[in-house]
Design a protein around this motif. Sequence first.
Motif, PDB file in Angstrom:
ATOM      1  N   SER A 165      -0.692  68.052  40.538  1.00  0.00           N
ATOM      2  CA  SER A 165       0.305  68.594  39.358  1.00  0.00           C
ATOM      3  C   SER A 165       1.728  67.887  39.299  1.00  0.00           C
ATOM      4  N   ALA A 166       2.302  68.049  38.213  1.00  0.00           N
ATOM      5  CA  ALA A 166       3.712  67.596  38.279  1.00  0.00           C
ATOM      6  C   ALA A 166       4.831  68.250  39.256  1.00  0.00           C
ATOM      7  N   LYS A 167       4.351  69.608  39.052  1.00  0.00           N
ATOM      8  CA  LYS A 167       4.983  70.634  40.099  1.00  0.00           C
ATOM      9  C   LYS A 167       4.869  70.366  41.178  1.00  0.00           C
ATOM     10  N   GLN A 168       3.692  69.938  41.789  1.00  0.00           N
ATOM     11  CA  GLN A 168       3.483  69.744  43.265  1.00  0.00           C
ATOM     12  C   GLN A 168       3.998  68.497  43.692  1.00  0.00           C
ATOM     13  N   LYS A 169       3.900  67.433  42.852  1.00  0.00           N
ATOM     14  CA  LYS A 169       4.590  66.133  43.355  1.00  0.00           C
ATOM     15  C   LYS A 169       6.357  66.481  43.231  1.00  0.00           C
ATOM     16  N   ARG A 170       6.621  67.164  42.247  1.00  0.00           N
ATOM     17  CA  ARG A 170       8.073  67.239  42.356  1.00  0.00           C
ATOM     18  C   ARG A 170       8.657  68.046  43.541  1.00  0.00           C
ATOM     19  N   ASN A 171       7.888  69.132  43.892  1.00  0.00           N
ATOM     20  CA  ASN A 171       8.188  69.841  45.365  1.00  0.00           C
ATOM     21  C   ASN A 171       7.863  69.185  46.626  1.00  0.00           C
ATOM     22  N   LEU A 172       7.071  68.135  46.405  1.00  0.00           N
ATOM     23  CA  LEU A 172       6.723  67.288  47.641  1.00  0.00           C
ATOM     24  C   LEU A 172       8.001  66.407  47.766  1.00  0.00           C
ATOM     25  N   GLY A 173       8.699  65.823  46.679  1.00  0.00           N
ATOM     26  CA  GLY A 173       9.721  65.014  46.747  1.00  0.00           C
ATOM     27  C   GLY A 173      10.876  65.539  47.501  1.00  0.00           C
ATOM     28  N   LYS A 174      11.000  66.943  47.648  1.00  0.00           N
ATOM     29  CA  LYS A 174      12.197  67.564  48.018  1.00  0.00           C
ATOM     30  C   LYS A 174      11.999  67.253  49.776  1.00  0.00           C
ATOM     31  N   GLY A 175      12.903  67.441  50.390  1.00  0.00           N
ATOM     32  CA  GLY A 175      12.922  67.501  51.970  1.00  0.00           C
ATOM     33  C   GLY A 175      12.552  68.810  52.406  1.00  0.00           C
ATOM     34  N   GLY A 176      12.541  68.855  53.688  1.00  0.00           N
ATOM     35  CA  GLY A 176      12.096  70.034  54.654  1.00  0.00           C
ATOM     36  C   GLY A 176      12.738  69.862  55.723  1.00  0.00           C
ATOM     37  N   LEU A 177      12.550  70.992  56.591  1.00  0.00           N
ATOM     38  CA  LEU A 177      13.239  70.995  57.958  1.00  0.00           C
ATOM     39  C   LEU A 177      12.208  71.335  58.844  1.00  0.00           C
ATOM     40  N   VAL A 178      12.253  70.511  60.021  1.00  0.00           N
ATOM     41  CA  VAL A 178      11.433  70.880  61.203  1.00  0.00           C
ATOM     42  C   VAL A 178      11.520  72.207  61.645  1.00  0.00           C
ATOM     43  N   ASP A 179      10.265  72.639  61.624  1.00  0.00           N
ATOM     44  CA  ASP A 179       9.828  74.330  62.295  1.00  0.00           C
ATOM     45  C   ASP A 179      10.664  74.361  63.630  1.00  0.00           C
ATOM     46  N   LYS A 180      11.072  75.539  64.053  1.00  0.00           N
ATOM     47  CA  LYS A 180      11.393  75.708  65.141  1.00  0.00           C
ATOM     48  C   LYS A 180      10.428  75.562  66.291  1.00  0.00           C
ATOM     49  N   SER A 181       9.284  75.727  66.038  1.00  0.00           N
ATOM     50  CA  SER A 181       8.355  75.563  67.102  1.00  0.00           C
ATOM     51  C   SER A 181       8.034  73.991  67.541  1.00  0.00           C
ATOM     52  N   ASP A 182       8.533  73.239  66.639  1.00  0.00           N
ATOM     53  CA  ASP A 182       8.347  71.719  66.812  1.00  0.00           C
ATOM     54  C   ASP A 182       9.916  71.146  67.150  1.00  0.00           C
ATOM     55  N   HIS A 183      10.756  71.890  67.051  1.00  0.00           N
ATOM     56  CA  HIS A 183      12.197  71.458  67.237  1.00  0.00           C
ATOM     57  C   HIS A 183      12.246  70.688  68.591  1.00  0.00           C
ATOM     58  N   LYS A 184      11.999  71.361  69.583  1.00  0.00           N
ATOM     59  CA  LYS A 184      12.160  70.930  70.919  1.00  0.00           C
ATOM     60  C   LYS A 184      11.534  69.496  71.127  1.00  0.00           C
TER      61      LYS A 184
END
Length: 65
Positions: A37-56
């Motif tokens: 969907s257009a909503k899904q593609k729009r939200n996938l285009g936004k960045g994210g942050l690495v989770d604290k469990s993967d940070h190290k």
Amino acid sequence: MPKLKTHRGAAKRFTFTGSGKIKRKKAFKNHILTKKSAKQKRNLGKGGLVDKSDHKRVVEMLPNN
């Protein structure tokens, strides 16, 4: 002791923010986009942050940052 090498694949995928968090891109935005969907593609285009469990793990791949 030898110098630590940066993991070049990780260096191309992650960037650090000013506060020390790690930015990343979201997956599933490269192909087979017609059934998403257009909503899904729009939200996938936004960045994210690495989770604290993967940070190290990511920090170990990027020793010079």
